[in-house]
Design an enzyme around this catalytic site. Sequence first.
Site, PDB file in Angstrom:
ATOM      1  N   PHE A  35      64.545  67.196  69.991  1.00 40.62           N
ATOM      2  CA  PHE A  35      65.824  67.784  70.369  1.00 40.62           C
ATOM      3  C   PHE A  35      66.486  66.974  71.481  1.00 40.62           C
ATOM      4  CE2 PHE A  35      68.428  70.653  72.901  1.00 40.62           C
ATOM      5  CZ  PHE A  35      69.250  71.192  71.921  1.00 40.62           C
ATOM      6  N   TYR A  37      65.885  63.904  72.250  1.00 46.36           N
ATOM      7  CA  TYR A  37      66.220  62.580  71.712  1.00 46.36           C
ATOM      8  C   TYR A  37      67.537  62.649  70.942  1.00 46.36           C
ATOM      9  CZ  TYR A  37      65.917  58.297  68.967  1.00 46.36           C
ATOM     10  OH  TYR A  37      66.192  57.090  68.391  1.00 46.36           O
ATOM     11  N   SER A  83      51.800  31.758  51.046  1.00 43.07           N
ATOM     12  CA  SER A  83      50.872  32.811  50.633  1.00 43.07           C
ATOM     13  C   SER A  83      49.454  32.366  50.970  1.00 43.07           C
ATOM     14  CB  SER A  83      51.041  33.143  49.157  1.00 43.07           C
ATOM     15  OG  SER A  83      50.661  32.042  48.381  1.00 43.07           O
ATOM     16  N   LEU A  84      48.482  33.157  50.559  1.00 39.06           N
ATOM     17  CA  LEU A  84      47.099  32.925  50.964  1.00 39.06           C
ATOM     18  C   LEU A  84      46.218  32.710  49.744  1.00 39.06           C
ATOM     19  CD1 LEU A  84      46.899  35.866  53.516  1.00 39.06           C
ATOM     20  CD2 LEU A  84      46.961  33.439  54.086  1.00 39.06           C
ATOM     21  N   GLU A 112      41.943  41.236  59.650  1.00 40.88           N
ATOM     22  CA  GLU A 112      42.974  42.276  59.656  1.00 40.88           C
ATOM     23  C   GLU A 112      43.211  42.847  58.263  1.00 40.88           C
ATOM     24  OE1 GLU A 112      46.636  39.607  60.428  1.00 40.88           O
ATOM     25  OE2 GLU A 112      45.289  39.178  62.123  1.00 40.88           O
ATOM     26  N   LYS A 114      45.003  43.774  54.903  1.00 39.77           N
ATOM     27  CA  LYS A 114      46.096  43.160  54.151  1.00 39.77           C
ATOM     28  C   LYS A 114      46.963  44.298  53.639  1.00 39.77           C
ATOM     29  CE  LYS A 114      46.988  39.689  50.627  1.00 39.77           C
ATOM     30  NZ  LYS A 114      47.770  40.439  49.645  1.00 39.77           N
ATOM     31  N   ASP A 116      49.657  46.303  51.743  1.00 42.09           N
ATOM     32  CA  ASP A 116      50.243  46.121  50.418  1.00 42.09           C
ATOM     33  C   ASP A 116      51.700  46.572  50.448  1.00 42.09           C
ATOM     34  OD1 ASP A 116      50.433  45.497  47.808  1.00 42.09           O
ATOM     35  OD2 ASP A 116      49.373  47.263  47.063  1.00 42.09           O
ATOM     36  N   ARG A 135      60.770  37.704  51.439  1.00 41.97           N
ATOM     37  CA  ARG A 135      60.089  36.438  51.227  1.00 41.97           C
ATOM     38  C   ARG A 135      60.709  35.640  50.071  1.00 41.97           C
ATOM     39  NH1 ARG A 135      53.888  36.448  49.432  1.00 41.97           N
ATOM     40  NH2 ARG A 135      53.631  34.270  48.834  1.00 41.97           N
ATOM     41  N   GLU A 170      54.924  42.920  57.389  1.00 43.26           N
ATOM     42  CA  GLU A 170      54.863  43.559  56.082  1.00 43.26           C
ATOM     43  C   GLU A 170      55.533  44.922  56.191  1.00 43.26           C
ATOM     44  OE1 GLU A 170      53.497  41.568  53.883  1.00 43.26           O
ATOM     45  OE2 GLU A 170      52.914  42.800  52.159  1.00 43.26           O
ATOM     46  N   TYR A 220      54.367  46.421  59.865  1.00 46.91           N
ATOM     47  CA  TYR A 220      53.355  45.823  60.736  1.00 46.91           C
ATOM     48  C   TYR A 220      53.698  44.343  60.841  1.00 46.91           C
ATOM     49  CZ  TYR A 220      49.981  49.671  60.942  1.00 46.91           C
ATOM     50  OH  TYR A 220      49.346  50.853  61.203  1.00 46.91           O
ATOM     51  N   LYS A 289      41.623  34.968  59.199  1.00 44.01           N
ATOM     52  CA  LYS A 289      42.314  33.743  59.602  1.00 44.01           C
ATOM     53  C   LYS A 289      41.697  33.188  60.885  1.00 44.01           C
ATOM     54  CE  LYS A 289      46.389  36.501  59.177  1.00 44.01           C
ATOM     55  NZ  LYS A 289      47.585  37.181  59.647  1.00 44.01           N
ATOM     56  N   LYS A 313      40.238  40.209  48.541  1.00 43.17           N
ATOM     57  CA  LYS A 313      40.872  41.289  47.777  1.00 43.17           C
ATOM     58  C   LYS A 313      39.858  42.386  47.463  1.00 43.17           C
ATOM     59  CE  LYS A 313      45.137  39.797  47.082  1.00 43.17           C
ATOM     60  NZ  LYS A 313      45.921  39.649  45.917  1.00 43.17           N
ATOM     61  N   CYS A 407      48.642  71.755  15.919  1.00 40.77           N
ATOM     62  CA  CYS A 407      49.493  71.266  17.011  1.00 40.77           C
ATOM     63  C   CYS A 407      49.546  72.286  18.146  1.00 40.77           C
ATOM     64  CB  CYS A 407      50.899  70.996  16.483  1.00 40.77           C
ATOM     65  SG  CYS A 407      52.077  70.650  17.777  1.00 40.77           S
ATOM     66  N   CYS A 410      53.416  73.701  18.151  1.00 40.29           N
ATOM     67  CA  CYS A 410      54.004  74.516  17.083  1.00 40.29           C
ATOM     68  C   CYS A 410      52.968  75.217  16.218  1.00 40.29           C
ATOM     69  CB  CYS A 410      54.916  73.664  16.207  1.00 40.29           C
ATOM     70  SG  CYS A 410      54.005  72.425  15.268  1.00 40.29           S
ATOM     71  N   CYS A 425      51.293  65.542  14.652  1.00 38.36           N
ATOM     72  CA  CYS A 425      51.932  66.736  14.113  1.00 38.36           C
ATOM     73  C   CYS A 425      53.151  66.247  13.341  1.00 38.36           C
ATOM     74  CB  CYS A 425      52.368  67.664  15.247  1.00 38.36           C
ATOM     75  SG  CYS A 425      53.550  68.913  14.722  1.00 38.36           S
ATOM     76  N   CYS A 430      58.974  70.678  15.357  1.00 37.60           N
ATOM     77  CA  CYS A 430      58.027  70.945  16.443  1.00 37.60           C
ATOM     78  C   CYS A 430      58.741  70.912  17.800  1.00 37.60           C
ATOM     79  CB  CYS A 430      56.917  69.893  16.389  1.00 37.60           C
ATOM     80  SG  CYS A 430      55.755  69.985  17.743  1.00 37.60           S
TER      81      CYS A 430
HETATM   82  P1  AMP Z   1      49.379  36.779  48.391  1.00 37.36           P
HETATM   83  O1  AMP Z   1      50.813  37.142  48.156  1.00 37.36           O
HETATM   84  O2  AMP Z   1      48.421  37.501  47.490  1.00 37.36           O
HETATM   85  O3  AMP Z   1      49.160  35.312  48.474  1.00 37.36           O
HETATM   86  O4  AMP Z   1      48.980  37.358  49.807  1.00 37.36           O
HETATM   87  C1  AMP Z   1      49.699  37.002  50.933  1.00 37.36           C
HETATM   88  C2  AMP Z   1      50.574  38.142  51.336  1.00 37.36           C
HETATM   89  O5  AMP Z   1      49.845  39.139  52.020  1.00 37.36           O
HETATM   90  C3  AMP Z   1      51.593  37.672  52.276  1.00 37.36           C
HETATM   91  O6  AMP Z   1      52.780  37.445  51.570  1.00 37.36           O
HETATM   92  C4  AMP Z   1      51.789  38.814  53.227  1.00 37.36           C
HETATM   93  O7  AMP Z   1      53.009  39.407  52.929  1.00 37.36           O
HETATM   94  C5  AMP Z   1      50.714  39.811  52.896  1.00 37.36           C
HETATM   95  N1  AMP Z   1      49.995  40.310  54.072  1.00 37.36           N
HETATM   96  C6  AMP Z   1      49.772  41.627  54.321  1.00 37.36           C
HETATM   97  N2  AMP Z   1      49.075  41.798  55.442  1.00 37.36           N
HETATM   98  C7  AMP Z   1      48.837  40.561  55.940  1.00 37.36           C
HETATM   99  C8  AMP Z   1      48.146  40.074  57.090  1.00 37.36           C
HETATM  100  N3  AMP Z   1      47.539  40.909  57.936  1.00 37.36           N
HETATM  101  N4  AMP Z   1      48.121  38.748  57.282  1.00 37.36           N
HETATM  102  C9  AMP Z   1      48.714  37.886  56.410  1.00 37.36           C
HETATM  103  N5  AMP Z   1      49.363  38.286  55.309  1.00 37.36           N
HETATM  104  C10 AMP Z   1      49.423  39.609  55.070  1.00 37.36           C
HETATM  105 ZN    ZN Z   2      53.924  70.432  16.483  1.00 35.84          ZN
END
Ligand code: AMP
Ligand code: ZN
Length: 666
Positions: A35, A37, A83-84, A112, A114, A116, A135, A170, A220, A289, A313, A407, A410, A425, A430
């Site tokens: 409130f 805020y 990417s990784l 850390e 990952k 999604d 990206r 992310e 994050y 990393k 993964k 069925c 029906c 059926c 139906c």
């Molecule tokens: P990939 O797309 O499978 O190569 O995985 C890499 C993706 O993981 C990157 O594009 C990031 O967006 C995502 N990601 C999520 N969390 C992390 C993290 N803690 N460190 C690095 N990448 C991350």
């Molecule tokens: Zn039916």
Amino acid sequence: MPNQSIKEEILALRAEVAHHAHLYYVEDAPVISDFAYDALFRRLEELEAAHPEFADPNSPINRVGGQPLDAFVKVTHSVPMGSLTDVFNEEELRAFLARVNAQIPDAVCSVEPKIDGLSVALTYENGQFAGGATRGDGLVGEDVTQNLRTIGSIPLTLRESVPQLCVRGEVFLPRAKFYALNAAREAAGEALLANPRNAAAGSLRQLDPKIAAERGLDIYVFNLQSAEWGEMTAPDTHSASLAQLRALGFKIIPHAVMPADPDLVIAEIARIGAMRDSLPCDIDGVVIKLDRFADRQLMGMGTTTPKWAVAYKFPPEQKQTVLRDITVAVDRTGVLTPTAVLDPVRLAGTTVSRATLHNLDFIREKGLMLGDVVTVQKAGDIIPELVAVHPEKRTGEERPYDMPSHCPSCGEPVFRDEGEAAIRCTNAACPAQLARAIEHFASKNAMSIDGLGPQIVELLLQNKLIADAADLYTLQPEQVASLDRMGEKSAQNLIDAIARSKEAGLERLIFALGIRNVGAVAAAALAQYAGTLEACFELSAEELCSIDDFGQITADCVINYFSHPQNRVLCQRLIDAGLRTTPVQMPSADTLAGMTFVLTGTLPTLTRAEASAMITDRGGKVSSSVSKKTTYVVAGEEAGSKLTKAQALGIPLLDEAAFLALLSEL
Ligand code: AMP
Ligand code: ZN
């Protein structure tokens, strides 16, 4: 009040609102009530409304979402968003750590989750948020600044005014928000979103930032991309950079720093895996990393990914539970589809109490009995799969299962087609089939009638307001408004949506009829060939077979459909209702003949089906895998391995705009 002091008050209020927003969204530790805020926020809004001369895009009042955009602008990332390399088991992870330890004796790593979600880069100039982008293909993304500004945990003004900063994070939709969103969509009869990731992607790529603001996205931050630190000391490790980003006001990724010892790292992965359910967002693995930037330099880069990090993964999560019952629904074509009713289990963040069983053969192959202990798995979809049954756990109480002989909708006897897994059926009247047929008629790729979901269809049928799809076009607003939970406004919206659908065109109309074996692409081809709906009534098998991609079976299905008097009556009533019965697309020459396209990733406006149809309509081929024979790869957001392969083979890439340009030029 003199202008100067108004400006001061505005600045002070902005700082105060930003401070409390930080405590709420980043620290999760608010010190004032919602409130209080809101009161501060409203005071700021009023002052800014009265004094537009002091407007600032980074004022907290702009977090609620400004004007909708027409399209997203492409931006080239100042630092590529790479990417990784993935590893899928302990062995591969140990091999990575062995490579690291061989080169760097005292290596330290950051472990850390990952997340999604969706990767974005955020840029700051002199402590002010200057913009952010998705990206995309890693080099060029889309400017989604407006939508990013609505995310409460993204600071708009940093706590220290560092000259230049670019961070990567992310964006995700917290699971609780995802459930609420899907519940609302279900109630409104809209299609459900498969998972929080898709929901986040959809939200971040809304042209109207107000929609993005409503969704409640979060972020994050997990990497420092580049910086000019000015007065501040430049960090020399990843963990120090995260600490610095935290001090500047970012919400940073949880991370554990440890020696690159396989046993320690594996224990940490297990710890993160065990927390999976209690995290606010979905994670699909763990990232490992190297922490020291100097060590990263030593390890260097591979062709597409760094050699100093891997993504471990997680396998899809599985759980055991008990199969209590099997329920049977009837689909649009009369096929009986069994669904497992399970003792509820928590799985990948959701409570699972149902799994699809496909058909009777699946039940027989697995040897399923009611009461069996079964293993279920969820891999990104809403509906989990049943992957195994455990007969060794039987107690003797289990009962065999047989599909119903009648069925469930029906009550008529059902039949099994020779050589087919499906039990069907065949009663044309139906009710379940009728409901499914109307739902299909209204669905997105068919007539696309917004708001006409399963619940409304059921109500309309129950109240005898409609008996088939053609009746939709005679509905009156008062009739719809009289239904349960239907206001006048939503009734009118539905009537308007139905009226709009009249112009959908013959391609969609044929698809909407739900002729067996005639999907959206075949429907479009038939529409182009026939030119009008009436012309479809008279086509011979020979004529139909001359249409691209039409085989004997499809041709037979079309003839069969139009030879039923009641189907003809339905079509005639649709024609009489004023529906457009000619194609909307111009017939096109075979401008893409001899070319093979591969589609990958999510395109900004076209669906896969639409893009495919545009190619095949013009005589081109769509293939699912990239090879030397591929002419073009059309790549969208989050394109995967196909993109990498195309780059390796030197196949030209097109984004959606380039693809559309190509079509219009040829
Ligand atoms: P990939 O797309 O499978 O190569 O995985 C890499 C993706 O993981 C990157 O594009 C990031 O967006 C995502 N990601 C999520 N969390 C992390 C993290 N803690 N460190 C690095 N990448 C991350
Ligand atoms: Zn039916």
